[in-house]
Write a protein that holds these residues in place. Structure first.
Motif, mmCIF file in Angstrom:
data_model
loop_
_atom_site.group_PDB
_atom_site.id
_atom_site.type_symbol
_atom_site.label_atom_id
_atom_site.label_comp_id
_atom_site.label_asym_id
_atom_site.label_seq_id
_atom_site.Cartn_x
_atom_site.Cartn_y
_atom_site.Cartn_z
ATOM 1 N N VAL A 263 0.841 -1.201 0.000
ATOM 2 C CA VAL A 263 0.000 0.000 0.000
ATOM 3 C C VAL A 263 0.874 1.247 0.000
ATOM 4 O O VAL A 263 2.028 1.217 0.439
ATOM 5 C CB VAL A 263 -0.954 0.036 1.215
ATOM 6 C CG1 VAL A 263 -1.924 -1.116 1.174
ATOM 7 C CG2 VAL A 263 -0.169 0.012 2.531
ATOM 8 N N GLN B 123 -3.583 2.786 0.118
ATOM 9 C CA GLN B 123 -4.234 2.264 -1.085
ATOM 10 C C GLN B 123 -3.386 1.161 -1.704
ATOM 11 O O GLN B 123 -2.208 1.346 -1.980
ATOM 12 C CB GLN B 123 -4.427 3.385 -2.108
ATOM 13 C CG GLN B 123 -5.352 4.497 -1.637
ATOM 14 C CD GLN B 123 -5.387 5.653 -2.618
ATOM 15 O OE1 GLN B 123 -4.353 6.216 -2.963
ATOM 16 N NE2 GLN B 123 -6.571 6.000 -3.081
ATOM 17 N N SER B 124 -4.014 0.014 -1.934
ATOM 18 C CA SER B 124 -3.343 -1.100 -2.600
ATOM 19 C C SER B 124 -3.544 -0.974 -4.107
ATOM 20 O O SER B 124 -4.258 -0.089 -4.586
ATOM 21 C CB SER B 124 -3.924 -2.428 -2.111
ATOM 22 O OG SER B 124 -5.253 -2.570 -2.580
ATOM 23 N N HIS C 82 -7.219 -1.214 -4.811
ATOM 24 C CA HIS C 82 -7.926 0.038 -4.505
ATOM 25 C C HIS C 82 -7.788 1.028 -5.654
ATOM 26 O O HIS C 82 -8.765 1.632 -6.100
ATOM 27 C CB HIS C 82 -7.342 0.700 -3.251
ATOM 28 C CG HIS C 82 -7.653 0.012 -1.971
ATOM 29 N ND1 HIS C 82 -6.863 -0.966 -1.453
ATOM 30 C CD2 HIS C 82 -8.675 0.181 -1.094
ATOM 31 C CE1 HIS C 82 -7.362 -1.384 -0.304
ATOM 32 N NE2 HIS C 82 -8.468 -0.702 -0.062
ATOM 33 N N THR D 259 -10.750 2.427 -7.960
ATOM 34 C CA THR D 259 -11.085 3.848 -7.819
ATOM 35 C C THR D 259 -11.040 4.584 -9.154
ATOM 36 O O THR D 259 -11.910 5.402 -9.457
ATOM 37 C CB THR D 259 -10.122 4.530 -6.831
ATOM 38 O OG1 THR D 259 -10.237 3.894 -5.553
ATOM 39 C CG2 THR D 259 -10.441 6.007 -6.676
ATOM 40 N N SER E 289 -11.526 -9.258 -0.299
ATOM 41 C CA SER E 289 -11.498 -7.822 -0.037
ATOM 42 C C SER E 289 -12.793 -7.158 -0.466
ATOM 43 O O SER E 289 -13.303 -7.427 -1.533
ATOM 44 C CB SER E 289 -10.333 -7.182 -0.798
ATOM 45 O OG SER E 289 -10.340 -5.803 -0.610
ATOM 46 N N THR F 150 -13.258 -3.547 0.407
ATOM 47 C CA THR F 150 -13.008 -2.111 0.304
ATOM 48 C C THR F 150 -12.867 -1.612 -1.131
ATOM 49 O O THR F 150 -13.380 -0.549 -1.455
ATOM 50 C CB THR F 150 -11.768 -1.728 1.134
ATOM 51 O OG1 THR F 150 -11.958 -2.177 2.469
ATOM 52 C CG2 THR F 150 -11.556 -0.240 1.143
ATOM 53 N N PRO F 151 -12.180 -2.315 -2.035
ATOM 54 C CA PRO F 151 -12.109 -1.827 -3.424
ATOM 55 C C PRO F 151 -13.475 -1.642 -4.072
ATOM 56 O O PRO F 151 -13.659 -0.721 -4.862
ATOM 57 C CB PRO F 151 -11.298 -2.924 -4.135
ATOM 58 C CG PRO F 151 -10.437 -3.476 -3.052
ATOM 59 C CD PRO F 151 -11.298 -3.474 -1.829
ATOM 60 N N HIS G 119 -16.218 -0.729 -2.529
ATOM 61 C CA HIS G 119 -16.708 0.539 -1.980
ATOM 62 C C HIS G 119 -16.034 1.721 -2.685
ATOM 63 O O HIS G 119 -16.683 2.715 -3.004
ATOM 64 C CB HIS G 119 -16.423 0.616 -0.473
ATOM 65 C CG HIS G 119 -17.247 -0.334 0.335
ATOM 66 N ND1 HIS G 119 -16.869 -0.774 1.578
ATOM 67 C CD2 HIS G 119 -18.418 -0.941 0.067
ATOM 68 C CE1 HIS G 119 -17.786 -1.605 2.050
ATOM 69 N NE2 HIS G 119 -18.729 -1.713 1.155
ATOM 70 N N CYS G 120 -14.724 1.590 -2.932
ATOM 71 C CA CYS G 120 -13.988 2.663 -3.619
ATOM 72 C C CYS G 120 -14.563 2.924 -5.002
ATOM 73 O O CYS G 120 -14.726 4.075 -5.415
ATOM 74 C CB CYS G 120 -12.510 2.291 -3.739
ATOM 75 S SG CYS G 120 -11.606 2.336 -2.191
ATOM 76 N N ASP H 227 -17.973 -1.271 5.117
ATOM 77 C CA ASP H 227 -16.766 -0.468 5.183
ATOM 78 C C ASP H 227 -16.313 -0.399 6.647
ATOM 79 O O ASP H 227 -17.120 -0.201 7.549
ATOM 80 C CB ASP H 227 -17.048 0.941 4.658
ATOM 81 C CG ASP H 227 -15.796 1.792 4.616
ATOM 82 O OD1 ASP H 227 -15.495 2.424 5.641
ATOM 83 O OD2 ASP H 227 -15.117 1.805 3.581
#
Length: 322
Positions: free
Chosen positions: A118, A123-124, A127, A131, A151, A153-154, A156-157, A206
């Protein structure tokens, strides 16, 4: 040659790096580098050139110079510096993702780059790809796609990025800007579909806000993504529709929306998919209490009252059957 894949020719306060590109055995690239120490000795030159070579790998990745990137990556792997970071915390893999270089992303992963690395913002690679809506980057290899299943979170991004484009679309734009915005929106939708198809869960929350993708789509009146996620959830889980984020369900959030954000359509969609208008938030308010004042608020309250009656009828019918 001297040190690993490069050699140093002292030239006063500068050195000359001879870098094997790997494309032809006899072909070497020459790069001048400024040595940090005023007095050039072999050890100091090695340190300076080593730092320079790390930066070279980032530059090659950013510029899409695939053959040079792969050659440099192989050398850095031997030195255990394939995941070295630049000043913003980005590894060569993260730079390649940001620069939209799917072939180089694939090469770096195959060479052994850390897909979980990250940057300074946490941010990976996944991500960043989600995004920015880089669907091609998301498709570049099995090793990359394995992360998606574990995962959330990506996803959600990507939804938040789509919401941002939606807000920008409400502004006055030229025809060219509108076309560009439409193209970006379609790419992000492709990313969202790809993430879901490869295992990203729409039920995940999230970590910071406790919101699901449903909350995120409702909060910005994103009716197209709302339809998509509700259809994915069809006949599966009413808990998904009635999940709370800081005490509010998606229906609470929809009731508080401005009327120009597809408010009535969103409320009706949620009700049709099992949203419960009798649920109360932390302030003991039901969604009906969140509706704005005035004529538009009256229409919202009417919808919610109908939904409450229908919900009560279905509940009674189920109890009678049991």
């Amino acid at each position: 040659m001297g040190v690993g894949a490069f050699d140093i020719k002292p030239l006063g306060a500068y050195g000359m790096v001879l870098w094997n590109t790997g494309t032809k055995p006899s072909k070497w690239l020459c790069h001048p580098v400024k040595l940090f120490a005023p007095r050039v000795v072999h050890g100091q030159a090695v340190i300076s050139v080593f730092i320079y070579c790390l930066r070279i790998l980032h530059i090659y990745a950013a510029k899409g110079m695939r053959a040079y990137t792969l050659a440099a990556a192989e050398r850095m792997k031997l030195l255990r510096r394939l995941d070295a970071k630049e000043h913003r915390g980005k590894t060569p893999l993260l730079v390649a993702v940001t620069a939209r270089q799917p072939a180089i992303v694939h090469d770096l992963i195959q060479t052994g780059a850390d897909v979980n690395a990250v940057d300074n913002k946490g941010q990976s690679a996944l991500h960043l790809a989600a995004t920015y809506g880089y669907a091609q980057v998301l498709q570049v290899g099995k090793a990359f796609m394995v992360l998606i299943a574990s995962s959330h979170t990506p996803l959600h991004c990507a939804v938040l990025a789509h919401n941002t484009l939606l807000r920008e679309g409400c502004q006055t734009l030229t025809e060219e800007q509108q076309k560009d915005l439409q193209h970006q929106s379609e790419e992000l939708e492709s990313c969202i579909h790809l993430l879901v198809q490869t295992g990203a869960s729409i039920y995940s929350r999230d970590v910071k806000s406790n919101k699901t993708v449903l909350h995120y789509t409702v909060q910005d009146g994103n009716i197209s993504l709302l339809r998509y996620f509700l259809e994915l959830n069809a006949f599966k889980s009413k808990d998904f529709v009635n999940n709370k984020a800081h005490g509010n369900t998606a229906l609470h959030m929809a009731a508080a929306l401005p009327c120009d954000k597809n408010q009535k359509e969103i409320i009706q969609l949620l009700l049709d998919h099992g949203a419960d208008p009798s649920i109360r938030n932390l302030d003991n308010d039901q969604p009906i209490h969140m509706a704005p004042s005035g004529k538009s608020g009256d229409q919202v309250r009417h919808l919610l009252k109908k939904g409450k009656v229908a919900s009560a009828f279905i509940s009674c019918h189920r109890n009678a059957r049991s």
